[in-house]
Design a protein around this motif. Structure first.
Motif, PDB file in Angstrom:
ATOM      1  N   GLN A 114       0.846  -1.183   0.000  1.00 46.06           N
ATOM      2  CA  GLN A 114       0.000   0.000   0.000  1.00 46.06           C
ATOM      3  C   GLN A 114       0.884   1.237   0.000  1.00 46.06           C
ATOM      4  O   GLN A 114       1.650   1.480   0.908  1.00 46.06           O
ATOM      5  CB  GLN A 114      -0.893   0.003   1.245  1.00 46.06           C
ATOM      6  N   VAL A 115       0.765   2.055  -1.051  1.00 45.99           N
ATOM      7  CA  VAL A 115       1.570   3.269  -1.140  1.00 45.99           C
ATOM      8  C   VAL A 115       1.011   4.317  -0.181  1.00 45.99           C
ATOM      9  O   VAL A 115      -0.200   4.546  -0.120  1.00 45.99           O
ATOM     10  CB  VAL A 115       1.561   3.827  -2.572  1.00 45.99           C
ATOM     11  N   GLN A 116       1.903   4.916   0.563  1.00 47.09           N
ATOM     12  CA  GLN A 116       1.524   6.029   1.448  1.00 47.09           C
ATOM     13  C   GLN A 116       2.437   7.210   1.186  1.00 47.09           C
ATOM     14  O   GLN A 116       3.654   7.053   1.092  1.00 47.09           O
ATOM     15  CB  GLN A 116       1.634   5.611   2.912  1.00 47.09           C
ATOM     16  N   LEU A 117       1.831   8.369   1.079  1.00 45.58           N
ATOM     17  CA  LEU A 117       2.572   9.618   0.915  1.00 45.58           C
ATOM     18  C   LEU A 117       2.138  10.553   2.039  1.00 45.58           C
ATOM     19  O   LEU A 117       0.944  10.821   2.197  1.00 45.58           O
ATOM     20  CB  LEU A 117       2.261  10.252  -0.436  1.00 45.58           C
ATOM     21  N   VAL A 118       3.087  11.029   2.803  1.00 46.32           N
ATOM     22  CA  VAL A 118       2.774  11.888   3.940  1.00 46.32           C
ATOM     23  C   VAL A 118       3.557  13.186   3.801  1.00 46.32           C
ATOM     24  O   VAL A 118       4.790  13.189   3.869  1.00 46.32           O
ATOM     25  CB  VAL A 118       3.108  11.195   5.267  1.00 46.32           C
ATOM     26  N   GLU A 119       2.819  14.287   3.623  1.00 49.73           N
ATOM     27  CA  GLU A 119       3.451  15.588   3.479  1.00 49.73           C
ATOM     28  C   GLU A 119       3.615  16.257   4.838  1.00 49.73           C
ATOM     29  O   GLU A 119       2.847  16.009   5.762  1.00 49.73           O
ATOM     30  CB  GLU A 119       2.624  16.528   2.596  1.00 49.73           C
ATOM     31  N   SER A 120       4.607  17.108   4.919  1.00 50.44           N
ATOM     32  CA  SER A 120       4.815  17.930   6.108  1.00 50.44           C
ATOM     33  C   SER A 120       5.574  19.182   5.699  1.00 50.44           C
ATOM     34  O   SER A 120       6.103  19.252   4.578  1.00 50.44           O
ATOM     35  CB  SER A 120       5.586  17.160   7.187  1.00 50.44           C
ATOM     36  N   GLY A 121       5.607  20.153   6.611  1.00 46.44           N
ATOM     37  CA  GLY A 121       6.412  21.342   6.370  1.00 46.44           C
ATOM     38  C   GLY A 121       5.638  22.587   6.002  1.00 46.44           C
ATOM     39  O   GLY A 121       6.223  23.660   5.864  1.00 46.44           O
ATOM     40  N   GLY A 122       4.330  22.473   5.826  1.00 51.79           N
ATOM     41  CA  GLY A 122       3.553  23.666   5.516  1.00 51.79           C
ATOM     42  C   GLY A 122       3.451  24.588   6.708  1.00 51.79           C
ATOM     43  O   GLY A 122       3.862  24.243   7.825  1.00 51.79           O
ATOM     44  N   TYR A 135       0.026  19.230  -2.377  1.00 50.55           N
ATOM     45  CA  TYR A 135      -0.104  17.782  -2.368  1.00 50.55           C
ATOM     46  C   TYR A 135       1.102  17.131  -3.041  1.00 50.55           C
ATOM     47  O   TYR A 135       1.558  17.591  -4.087  1.00 50.55           O
ATOM     48  CB  TYR A 135      -1.354  17.345  -3.124  1.00 50.55           C
ATOM     49  N   CYS A 136       1.532  16.044  -2.459  1.00 52.31           N
ATOM     50  CA  CYS A 136       2.526  15.176  -3.073  1.00 52.31           C
ATOM     51  C   CYS A 136       1.785  14.058  -3.801  1.00 52.31           C
ATOM     52  O   CYS A 136       0.754  13.579  -3.318  1.00 52.31           O
ATOM     53  CB  CYS A 136       3.423  14.594  -1.974  1.00 52.31           C
ATOM     54  N   ALA A 137       2.304  13.649  -4.959  1.00 53.32           N
ATOM     55  CA  ALA A 137       1.639  12.616  -5.740  1.00 53.32           C
ATOM     56  C   ALA A 137       2.669  11.722  -6.417  1.00 53.32           C
ATOM     57  O   ALA A 137       3.791  12.158  -6.679  1.00 53.32           O
ATOM     58  CB  ALA A 137       0.728  13.254  -6.783  1.00 53.32           C
ATOM     59  N   ALA A 138       2.262  10.489  -6.712  1.00 54.22           N
ATOM     60  CA  ALA A 138       3.163   9.514  -7.329  1.00 54.22           C
ATOM     61  C   ALA A 138       2.523   8.910  -8.567  1.00 54.22           C
ATOM     62  O   ALA A 138       1.371   8.464  -8.536  1.00 54.22           O
ATOM     63  CB  ALA A 138       3.511   8.412  -6.325  1.00 54.22           C
ATOM     64  N   ASP A 192      -1.421   8.259  -9.543  1.00 52.73           N
ATOM     65  CA  ASP A 192      -2.309   7.298  -8.902  1.00 52.73           C
ATOM     66  C   ASP A 192      -2.411   7.488  -7.387  1.00 52.73           C
ATOM     67  O   ASP A 192      -3.412   7.097  -6.787  1.00 52.73           O
ATOM     68  CB  ASP A 192      -1.794   5.874  -9.156  1.00 52.73           C
ATOM     69  N   TYR A 193      -1.376   8.026  -6.794  1.00 49.87           N
ATOM     70  CA  TYR A 193      -1.321   8.091  -5.327  1.00 49.87           C
ATOM     71  C   TYR A 193      -1.120   9.533  -4.889  1.00 49.87           C
ATOM     72  O   TYR A 193      -0.320  10.267  -5.495  1.00 49.87           O
ATOM     73  CB  TYR A 193      -0.179   7.211  -4.804  1.00 49.87           C
ATOM     74  N   TRP A 194      -1.825   9.884  -3.800  1.00 45.43           N
ATOM     75  CA  TRP A 194      -1.802  11.257  -3.306  1.00 45.43           C
ATOM     76  C   TRP A 194      -1.665  11.274  -1.790  1.00 45.43           C
ATOM     77  O   TRP A 194      -2.193  10.393  -1.098  1.00 45.43           O
ATOM     78  CB  TRP A 194      -3.106  11.974  -3.682  1.00 45.43           C
ATOM     79  N   GLY A 195      -0.982  12.287  -1.307  1.00 46.23           N
ATOM     80  CA  GLY A 195      -0.948  12.530   0.122  1.00 46.23           C
ATOM     81  C   GLY A 195      -2.161  13.322   0.558  1.00 46.23           C
ATOM     82  O   GLY A 195      -3.030  13.668  -0.256  1.00 46.23           O
ATOM     83  N   GLN A 196      -2.208  13.633   1.845  1.00 42.23           N
ATOM     84  CA  GLN A 196      -3.366  14.317   2.406  1.00 42.23           C
ATOM     85  C   GLN A 196      -3.281  15.828   2.229  1.00 42.23           C
ATOM     86  O   GLN A 196      -4.283  16.526   2.425  1.00 42.23           O
ATOM     87  CB  GLN A 196      -3.510  13.966   3.899  1.00 42.23           C
TER      88      GLN A 196
END
Length: 124
Positions: free
Chosen positions: A1-9, A95-98, A112-116
């Protein structure tokens, strides 16, 4: 399961800088294209920057060229977006995406994949 987690905003004054991070997990991303997109209230999601993981080749929207830099850290499976000289019009949820197909495209639908998402606010 791909997970993308953004931070730093966060909140920054115009002219300031922020660095966003996207921690990716769930598989090997060497064949992926990783992108940053943003969406402001009432506007469509738009391409900001992308990087092909294997080659490190980067791509930018004209609106951020020369101010933003995308990079990746293979050891940490993390993609970064360094944002300098921020303007009020840069304010948005980022958003981060893959894209597993690897080739660069600025089209959100190809990812296909996006962070929150992480909020960036720029005060004037």
């Amino acid at each position: 399961q791909v997970q993308l987690v953004e931070s730093g905003g966060g909140l920054v004054q115009a002219g300031g800088s922020l660095r966003l991070s996207c921690a990716a997990s769930g598989r090997t991303f060497s064949g992926y294209c990783m992108g940053w997109f943003r969406q402001a209230p009432g506007k469509a999601r738009e391409f900001v920057a992308a990087i092909t993981w294997s080659s490190g080749r980067s791509y930018y929207a004209d609106s951020v060229k020369g101010r933003f830099t995308i990079s990746r850290d293979n050891a940490k499976n993390t993609v970064y977006l360094q944002m300098n000289s921020l303007k009020p019009e840069d304010a948005a949820v980022y958003y981060c995406a893959a894209n597993p197909r690897g080739g660069f495209t600025p089209t959100p639908g190809a990812y296909d994949y996006w962070g929150q998402g992480t909020q960036v606010t720029v005060s004037s």
